[in-house]
Design an enzyme around this catalytic site. Structure first.
Site, PDB file in Angstrom:
ATOM      1  N   HIS A 197     -15.234 -35.739 -25.917  1.00  0.00           N
ATOM      2  CA  HIS A 197     -14.981 -37.133 -25.525  1.00  0.00           C
ATOM      3  C   HIS A 197     -16.005 -37.660 -24.520  1.00  0.00           C
ATOM      4  O   HIS A 197     -16.533 -38.752 -24.677  1.00  0.00           O
ATOM      5  CB  HIS A 197     -13.574 -37.267 -24.955  1.00  0.00           C
ATOM      6  CG  HIS A 197     -12.551 -36.825 -25.929  1.00  0.00           C
ATOM      7  ND1 HIS A 197     -12.048 -37.658 -26.895  1.00  0.00           N
ATOM      8  CD2 HIS A 197     -11.971 -35.623 -26.134  1.00  0.00           C
ATOM      9  CE1 HIS A 197     -11.181 -36.986 -27.637  1.00  0.00           C
ATOM     10  NE2 HIS A 197     -11.122 -35.752 -27.197  1.00  0.00           N
ATOM     11  N   ARG A 214      -4.770  -0.253  -6.275  1.00  0.00           N
ATOM     12  CA  ARG A 214      -4.151  -1.586  -6.329  1.00  0.00           C
ATOM     13  C   ARG A 214      -4.580  -2.239  -7.637  1.00  0.00           C
ATOM     14  O   ARG A 214      -5.614  -1.885  -8.195  1.00  0.00           O
ATOM     15  CB  ARG A 214      -4.579  -2.434  -5.138  1.00  0.00           C
ATOM     16  CG  ARG A 214      -6.068  -2.627  -5.008  1.00  0.00           C
ATOM     17  CD  ARG A 214      -6.380  -3.772  -4.061  1.00  0.00           C
ATOM     18  NE  ARG A 214      -6.409  -3.379  -2.668  1.00  0.00           N
ATOM     19  CZ  ARG A 214      -7.509  -3.050  -1.985  1.00  0.00           C
ATOM     20  NH1 ARG A 214      -8.686  -3.045  -2.591  1.00  0.00           N
ATOM     21  NH2 ARG A 214      -7.450  -2.738  -0.722  1.00  0.00           N
ATOM     22  N   LYS A 236       0.844  -1.204   0.000  1.00  0.00           N
ATOM     23  CA  LYS A 236       0.000   0.000   0.000  1.00  0.00           C
ATOM     24  C   LYS A 236       0.876   1.250   0.000  1.00  0.00           C
ATOM     25  O   LYS A 236       0.642   2.197  -0.757  1.00  0.00           O
ATOM     26  CB  LYS A 236      -0.906  -0.038   1.224  1.00  0.00           C
ATOM     27  CG  LYS A 236      -1.980   1.008   1.217  1.00  0.00           C
ATOM     28  CD  LYS A 236      -2.926   0.827   2.408  1.00  0.00           C
ATOM     29  CE  LYS A 236      -3.694  -0.478   2.320  1.00  0.00           C
ATOM     30  NZ  LYS A 236      -4.268  -0.888   3.583  1.00  0.00           N
ATOM     31  N   GLY A 251      -8.417  -6.338   2.049  1.00  0.00           N
ATOM     32  CA  GLY A 251      -9.134  -6.523   3.313  1.00  0.00           C
ATOM     33  C   GLY A 251      -8.454  -7.489   4.259  1.00  0.00           C
ATOM     34  O   GLY A 251      -9.038  -7.916   5.241  1.00  0.00           O
ATOM     35  N   GLN A 283      -5.933   5.217  -2.284  1.00  0.00           N
ATOM     36  CA  GLN A 283      -5.356   3.888  -2.515  1.00  0.00           C
ATOM     37  C   GLN A 283      -5.538   3.487  -3.968  1.00  0.00           C
ATOM     38  O   GLN A 283      -6.520   3.863  -4.605  1.00  0.00           O
ATOM     39  CB  GLN A 283      -6.047   2.838  -1.636  1.00  0.00           C
ATOM     40  CG  GLN A 283      -5.415   1.466  -1.766  1.00  0.00           C
ATOM     41  CD  GLN A 283      -5.708   0.593  -0.560  1.00  0.00           C
ATOM     42  OE1 GLN A 283      -5.964   1.105   0.506  1.00  0.00           O
ATOM     43  NE2 GLN A 283      -5.650  -0.701  -0.718  1.00  0.00           N
ATOM     44  N   THR A 286      -7.251  -0.955   8.906  1.00  0.00           N
ATOM     45  CA  THR A 286      -7.122   0.491   8.725  1.00  0.00           C
ATOM     46  C   THR A 286      -7.882   1.169   9.858  1.00  0.00           C
ATOM     47  O   THR A 286      -8.988   0.740  10.199  1.00  0.00           O
ATOM     48  CB  THR A 286      -7.736   0.906   7.373  1.00  0.00           C
ATOM     49  OG1 THR A 286      -6.873   0.462   6.330  1.00  0.00           O
ATOM     50  CG2 THR A 286      -7.871   2.413   7.261  1.00  0.00           C
ATOM     51  N   GLN A 328      -1.458   8.867   7.310  1.00  0.00           N
ATOM     52  CA  GLN A 328      -1.804   9.934   6.369  1.00  0.00           C
ATOM     53  C   GLN A 328      -2.767  10.921   6.997  1.00  0.00           C
ATOM     54  O   GLN A 328      -3.625  10.521   7.804  1.00  0.00           O
ATOM     55  CB  GLN A 328      -2.513   9.330   5.148  1.00  0.00           C
ATOM     56  CG  GLN A 328      -1.604   8.976   4.005  1.00  0.00           C
ATOM     57  CD  GLN A 328      -2.417   8.353   2.866  1.00  0.00           C
ATOM     58  OE1 GLN A 328      -3.041   7.318   3.053  1.00  0.00           O
ATOM     59  NE2 GLN A 328      -2.408   8.983   1.714  1.00  0.00           N
ATOM     60  N   ARG A 336      -2.859   3.052   8.507  1.00  0.00           N
ATOM     61  CA  ARG A 336      -3.246   1.940   7.640  1.00  0.00           C
ATOM     62  C   ARG A 336      -2.106   0.936   7.521  1.00  0.00           C
ATOM     63  O   ARG A 336      -0.964   1.310   7.291  1.00  0.00           O
ATOM     64  CB  ARG A 336      -3.589   2.477   6.244  1.00  0.00           C
ATOM     65  CG  ARG A 336      -4.482   3.697   6.323  1.00  0.00           C
ATOM     66  CD  ARG A 336      -4.569   4.441   5.020  1.00  0.00           C
ATOM     67  NE  ARG A 336      -5.327   3.709   4.039  1.00  0.00           N
ATOM     68  CZ  ARG A 336      -5.360   4.028   2.752  1.00  0.00           C
ATOM     69  NH1 ARG A 336      -4.659   5.057   2.304  1.00  0.00           N
ATOM     70  NH2 ARG A 336      -6.074   3.324   1.921  1.00  0.00           N
TER      71      ARG A 336
END
Length: 871
Positions: free
Chosen positions: A829, A311, A23, A132, A309, A136, A183, A117
């Site tokens: 098959h 990701r 992160k 998750g 964020q 945080t 932050q 976080r």
């Protein structure tokens, strides 16, 4: 080296995952992108975490205990991980570390509010998002509280879910470290998530925005339904505004609370269309920076967006690579169909498997997510080849056809070309009729056997680079045998006669799938013979009680040598050996040359042999075959006599008789070409493994199986140079592991959209699972959900439910009463063998192995194509 416990976000970027976790590294990268605002802050580095862990030696023992626990022992994991968390939270933070954190806070504003976080070194990775998995904490006020929450973040590396997730993904607890991001808190008017690709369909051109009032926690925790906007080419194309009854707000003294939104505001959109479009533009900039689709958390403060964020979206199926689109100027749309759905093998393949299949296949293929795809854009574009392609696809797999039609219905995705477009399939000579003559099949089988025998003879003397030159020639011979016009004509003759019979007998006699009974015990079917031959092996073993007892405890692949020491063991061993001589090149997923063959892993067959010993009487194979033949003959007489009583009956009966003879002559051969391919594959594989053995002896490779993670050409280069890139092999192993989590779509577009297709049928009872009827009859019984043949444990009357079956599953077919698979078509098959053995079967049942539980009673409607789960 001086430990750095605190780094400003501006100082880090995405290369520093080891220092500031996933992160933190992503946030540092984000803060450097022009025009992207990220709340100011700093990272408490993994050095600080290591320093804390060193303060408590007892943790080491507990990590040892943790790695020994079974991932399914939830109680033990819960207790031990809670103990580790308590220990970490109880450690007093050393003075110099605390000072580093409070100094960083003083620069940003000591009494400001912060988000604290966790940022582990194994999260937000391209292959595992760990979303998750760690914690945080929002709106944390004051240095004491911040330090306390930093400790909590460290401890959250050992929550029960994080520990279990690592165990399941094969990640060692000691290799993961925890950094913490601190932050400045933002107090947004609205917040939410932006996906730069549609997370449901995978379409890379469609961005999805979820938005709610207040802090994003309300959406992430599922407290409210968000507004959902979809944006394509810079405009909002759909939106759904939800009634947002609650929001999460920050409290002045720290912490958060839920609040109720006044009823007038609930129905208002959290963002205007213009704001949504602006947000997506920022998202595209972030996506370009990281080079792949992103899942982005955002906040709207005043009228500006802040990004908290980003990701990678790890669930998207990759798009097949077109060779150098910038060089060919290829900006066109493409439509790809899955090879795996046709070959009954939707698992990922290893690189050597992919490249050998491509080198021996009859059509150019593209790789994505460890699977192969064929580009059918040109054939869809020309109306003449389009009809033929849809027809072939529809007979094989109606969902594939429906998915292609869905793409065609979209205006302008596939342009229409004039009929003689280049790249369309040549007019195939396969349908030119051939005589109904069993000698044709005998000759084709002989040609194939001669070709395989020559391969086995000639390859023996080849080693080193000369082996690879020889194999490239062998691959050409392989393709020549497959593309022999007579081979294609024989395959098509049996299939076309089956279709003709089903169509005409339904039209004339009102009977569905009549050809299913007419194909019972057809001659020359190498796959059904393989199932019956294992019954004969069971006949040899059944009377030898010492052998039966021994086989029940077999775990080691060397068991055949042990058999000879037992009473009756030599005969048992000889019977199994003779079976392996004929069928030992087969295995599950056999189109991937790297998969272990029965000859290499004979224990795979032991449970099936034991089931046969338990469930059958001696002589079952011959009886089964003969009963099928009699049933087919009886059916033939019945059909012909009913036809004769119709108007123009004699003519209809004569035509039907001609087609029945044709089916009986050719339908068994349908299975032979694959047997030939797999026989050749095993010869290639043994030669390549001998090369691998030499590389291991020469200390070029640590283990033989490492060659499976190289393409054919790369392996050729390694053999020539005696040098290998160890890092490349490790990357390939990690990628292969990650591909297991992806579900390959039947149809995929160059926009990344996975198109699934639907059956669109209304003649099915409510709640039934719809599929494709491939073998007539109705059967009720106990469902056995089996994903690995070596786990088979069947009783007479059981119904096999599995993802897909290739020929290697057919030994199980002799002992079951019905079949349900997730993938398959009329001529795959499993369907051919089910008809051959007279088993009611429904294939192409989406998610059957998840929706049907092992042991449930089900009813399989093989004539009408659906499955009922019984109370």
């Amino acid at each position: 080296m001086i430990e750095r416990y605190v780094l400003d976000l501006q100082e880090v970027d995405e290369t520093q995952v080891a220092v500031v976790g996933g992160k933190g590294a992503h946030l540092g990268g984000l803060s450097r992108i022009e025009g992207i605002r990220v709340p100011a802050g700093f990272c408490v580095t993994t050095d600080a975490f290591r320093r804390i862990m060193a303060e408590a030696p007892s943790i080491d023992d507990r990590l040892d205990q943790l790695s020994r626990l079974n991932p399914d022992d939830r109680e033990a994991i819960r207790t031990l991980s809670a103990r580790i968390r308590r220990t970490i939270e109880g450690i007093t933070i050393p003075g110099d570390l605390a000072v580093a954190v409070t100094r960083a806070l003083a620069q940003l504003g000591e009494q400001a509010a912060y988000a604290v976080r966790s940022s582990a070194t194994a999260e937000d990775l391209p292959t595992a998002s760990f979303a998750g998995q760690q914690d945080t904490y929002l709106n944390v006020v004051g240095p004491t509280a911040v330090l306390q929450h930093v400790s909590r973040c460290w401890a959250s590396l050992f929550t029960e879910r994080a520990v279990t997730y690592r165990r399941r993904n094969g990640i060692d607890h000691r290799t993961v470290h925890m950094a913490v991001v601190v932050q400045q808190m933002v107090f947004p008017h609205a917040a939410g998530v932006l996906f730069t690709a549609d997370p449901v369909t995978g379409n890379r051109k469609v961005a999805t925005v979820d938005a709610g009032f207040g802090l994003g926690e309300a959406l992430v925790s599922g407290l409210v339904n968000p507004d959902v906007f979809k944006v394509r080419h810079g405009e909002v194309v759909t939106k759904a505004i939800a009634a947002k009854q609650r929001a999460v707000h920050a409290l002045p003294a720290g912490g958060t609370q839920e609040v109720t939104i006044d009823s007038q505001r609930q129905e208002q959109p959290a963002l205007t269309d213009a704001q949504v479009v602006r947000l997506v533009q920022l998202g595209r900039r972030i996506e370009a920076h990281f080079g792949r689709p992103q899942d982005i958390e955002w906040c709207l403060v005043d009228d500006g967006f802040q990004i908290v964020q980003s990701r990678p979206i790890t669930t998207l199926f990759p798009i097949p690579e077109v060779p150098h689109p910038h060089e060919t100027g290829d900006q066109e749309n493409h439509v790809y169909v899955s090879v795996g759905h046709g070959q009954m093998m939707t698992d990922p393949m290893k690189p050597l498997g992919l490249s050998v299949w491509r080198l021996t296949a009859m059509a150019p293929m593209h790789e994505a997510g460890g699977r192969l795809f064929v580009d059918v854009t040109r054939r869809l574009a020309s109306p003449a080849s389009r009809a033929g392609l849809l027809d072939v696809m529809g007979r094989g797999d109606p969902l594939m056809r429906d998915a292609l039609e869905t793409v065609l219905d979209r205006d302008d995705f596939v342009p229409s070309l004039p009929d003689a477009g280049p790249g369309g399939p040549p007019a195939s000579g396969a349908s030119a009729p051939i005589e109904t003559d069993p000698a044709i099949v005998t000759e084709l089988i002989e040609r194939s056997q001669v070709s395989v025998a020559a391969l086995e003879r000639d390859i023996r003397t080849k080693t080193g680079p000369a082996l690879f030159d020889f194999l490239l020639e062998a691959f050409e011979e392989h393709k020549r045998v497959l593309s022999d016009p007579l081979n294609l004509q024989a395959i098509m003759a049996g299939m076309e006669a089956t279709w003709w019979l089903n169509d005409k007998l339904q039209e004339w006699l009102g009977e569905k799938n009549a050809a299913d009974t007419l194909t019972l015990s057809a001659p020359d079917n190498v796959t059904s013979q393989m199932g019956l031959a294992l019954l004969d092996v069971a006949d040899v073993i059944r009377p030898r009680s010492e052998v039966v007892a021994f086989l029940q405890g077999v775990e080691d692949e060397g068991f055949l040598d042990e058999l000879a020491k037992l009473a009756g063991g030599t005969e048992a061993r000889d019977a199994i050996e003779a079976y392996l001589d004929r069928y030992g090149m087969r295995c599950v997923g056999e189109i991937d040359i790297t998969r272990p063959r029965w000859r290499e892993r004979p224990t795979t067959l032991v449970p099936v042999i034991l089931d046969n010993v338990r469930n059958f009487e001696p002589g079952a194979a011959e009886r089964r075959f003969e009963q099928g033949r009699q049933k087919a003959r009886k059916k033939e007489q019945d059909v012909l006599s009913r036809l004769r009583s119709l108007p123009d009956g004699d003519q209809k009966a004569d035509e039907a008789k001609r087609m029945i003879d044709r089916v009986r002559t050719f339908i068994g051969y349908r299975e032979y070409p694959k047997y030939g391919i797999v026989s050749r594959y095993f010869v290639y594989k043994q030669a390549l493994l001998e090369e691998a053995e030499r590389l291991v002896q020469a200390n070029v490779l640590p283990e033989k199986e490492d060659i499976f993670y190289l393409s054919f050409q790369e392996l050729h280069d390694v053999v020539r140079s005696n040098q290998v890139d160890d890092q490349l092999i490790q990357q390939r192993k990690d990628a292969f592991r990650s591909y297991h989590a992806l579900t390959p779509p039947r149809v995929l577009t160059s926009d990344g959209e996975a198109v699934t297709g639907a059956y669109r049928r209304d003649d099915v009872p409510a709640g039934a699972l719809i599929g494709l009827p491939v073998s007539a009859g109705t059967i009720e019984g106990r469902a056995r959900v089996i994903l690995d043949m070596a786990e088979a444990d069947l009783e007479a009357g059981d119904i096999l439910v599995t993802a897909h079956t290739d020929p290697s599953w057919s030994p199980l077919f002799v002992g079951i009463a019905g079949l349900v698979t997730e993938v398959g078509g009329l001529m795959t098959h499993g369907a051919v063998i089910a008809r051959e053995y007279g088993l009611p079967a429904v294939v192409g049942v989406e998610q059957a192995t998840r929706l049907i539980r092992d042991g449930q009673r089900i009813r399989v409607h093989g004539t009408d194509g659906y499955v009922e789960i019984l109370p």
